[in-house]
Design a protein around this motif. Structure first.
Motif, PDB file in Angstrom:
ATOM      1  N   LEU A   1     -54.245  44.967  89.975  1.00  8.68           N
ATOM      2  CA  LEU A   1     -53.509  45.664  88.149  1.00  8.68           C
ATOM      3  C   LEU A   1     -54.810  45.017  87.264  1.00  8.68           C
TER       4      LEU A   1
ATOM      5  N   SER B   1     -60.082  42.619  84.996  1.00 11.94           N
ATOM      6  CA  SER B   1     -58.596  42.487  86.159  1.00 11.94           C
ATOM      7  C   SER B   1     -57.819  41.437  85.588  1.00 11.94           C
ATOM      8  N   VAL B   2     -56.579  42.105  86.093  1.00  8.17           N
ATOM      9  CA  VAL B   2     -54.853  41.143  85.141  1.00  8.17           C
ATOM     10  C   VAL B   2     -54.908  40.527  86.974  1.00  8.17           C
TER      11      VAL B   2
ATOM     12  N   TYR C   1     -57.245  40.579  76.336  1.00  7.25           N
ATOM     13  CA  TYR C   1     -57.721  41.191  77.796  1.00  7.25           C
ATOM     14  C   TYR C   1     -59.459  41.762  77.926  1.00  7.25           C
TER      15      TYR C   1
ATOM     16  N   ARG D   1     -52.856  50.592  87.665  1.00  7.44           N
ATOM     17  CA  ARG D   1     -52.975  49.773  89.211  1.00  7.44           C
ATOM     18  C   ARG D   1     -53.730  51.175  89.845  1.00  7.44           C
TER      19      ARG D   1
ATOM     20  N   LEU E   1     -51.436  41.073  76.494  1.00 10.06           N
ATOM     21  CA  LEU E   1     -50.933  41.430  77.480  1.00 10.06           C
ATOM     22  C   LEU E   1     -49.527  39.788  77.076  1.00 10.06           C
TER      23      LEU E   1
ATOM     24  N   THR F   1     -56.962  45.977  82.925  1.00  7.89           N
ATOM     25  CA  THR F   1     -57.594  46.931  82.447  1.00  7.89           C
ATOM     26  C   THR F   1     -57.919  48.301  82.083  1.00  7.89           C
TER      27      THR F   1
ATOM     28  N   CYS G   1     -56.732  45.752  75.463  1.00  9.30           N
ATOM     29  CA  CYS G   1     -55.191  44.533  76.413  1.00  9.30           C
ATOM     30  C   CYS G   1     -54.925  43.326  75.848  1.00  9.30           C
TER      31      CYS G   1
ATOM     32  N   ILE H   1     -47.496  44.560  79.064  1.00  7.67           N
ATOM     33  CA  ILE H   1     -48.491  45.172  77.884  1.00  7.67           C
ATOM     34  C   ILE H   1     -48.287  45.247  76.711  1.00  7.67           C
TER      35      ILE H   1
ATOM     36  N   CYS I   1     -53.595  49.929  80.917  1.00  9.15           N
ATOM     37  CA  CYS I   1     -54.089  49.414  82.255  1.00  9.15           C
ATOM     38  C   CYS I   1     -53.628  50.809  83.733  1.00  9.15           C
TER      39      CYS I   1
END
Length: 243
Positions: A99, A43-44, A38, A64, A107, A101, A105, A57, A62
């Motif tokens: 959630l 946005s995850v 990412y 929240r 993931l 980043t 990242c 992770i 990241c």
DNA sequence: TCATTAACTGAGG
DNA sequence: CCTCAGTTAATGA
């Protein structure tokens, strides 16, 4: 990064905070996991979305967060390698927050189905994940106290102190220096102040010789002053499983 | 884009 | 009167 390295990040953390057995480690290491890269600020999983996987992770940071009607955002927690920030989605399928980043990242996604089967096969792992979720809740309690009651400089120091403690667990922090890759805007969103005021607070801490924050890296200038200001007691992180 | 700083304002102690 | 913090705006890296 290989998926082995991703599993290793998780296992390293669980070993320290939960005293996981070798057999349970092997069971986790054998899980099917899908690795994705990412970019920063992506946005995850989003508020309202139905989650089908949990996200581990492997690399990067990241957060929240929740966004209110006028667009303002509250950052609720910061997450580091080895953590599964959305473990609760295994039982609470519709997301009640975002959630996202912070940095680029790596993931790893593990399906809910896989995790559920693992829980039946290995109750010990279920207990470890439950414990992990309870610690997550303890961190939220601490976050509420911090944002609700401490003055802004102490708020920032406390967030720094907690991050340092957690980064130390995964071998990524020195006592006087560690990563904290948040912009001043994001720091404001985390501790409930504007970006301009975040800048003032950072400057004040630097001028007072407590701590410096520069380009996403924290440098503790005076450990005693830092601890006093942060008012940090690591008990709520429940790092030793025996106690 | 992000960080920095000043100037002004108001709340609250 | 003092501290804290939001707003606005200008400027720098």
């Amino acid at each position: 990064m290989s998926s082995d390295a991703i599993r290793a990040a998780l296992v390293q953390r669980l070993r320290i905070s939960s005293g996981i057995s070798d057999e349970d480690v092997s069971a986790i290491l054998a899980l099917p996991i899908s690795v994705k890269q990412y970019a920063a600020e992506r946005s995850v999983v989003s508020d309202g979305q139905r989650a089908t996987d949990c996200c581990l992770i492997a690399e990067g940071f990241c957060v929240r967060s929740k966004t209110i009607a006028d667009g303002r955002r509250q950052i609720l927690s910061i997450h580091i390698p080895g953590e599964i920030p959305d473990l609760m989605s295994l039982f609470l399928h519709v997301m009640d927050h975002d959630l996202v980043t912070l940095t680029p990242c790596t993931l790893g996604f593990i399906s809910h189905e896989t995790l559920r089967k693992l829980h039946f096969r290995r109750p010990n792992v279920a207990e470890i994940f439950w414990r992990d979720t309870l610690i997550d809740a303890a961190m939220f309690r601490e976050w509420i106290v911090n944002v609700g009651q401490r003055p802004a400089p102490a708020r920032l120091a406390h967030v720094m102190a907690e991050l340092r403690e957690r980064l130390k667990i995964i071998g990524r922090a020195q006592t006087n220096s560690f990563e904290m890759p948040l912009t001043q805007e994001q720091i404001g969103e985390a501790i409930g102040i504007t970006a301009v005021h975040a800048n003032r607070v950072i400057r004040q801490l630097r001028e007072d010789g407590v701590v410096d924050l520069h380009r996403g890296r924290v440098t503790v200038l005076d450990e005693a002053k830092f601890q006093e200001l942060a008012d940090f007691d690591n008990r709520y992180l429940h790092q030793s499983p025996a106690t």
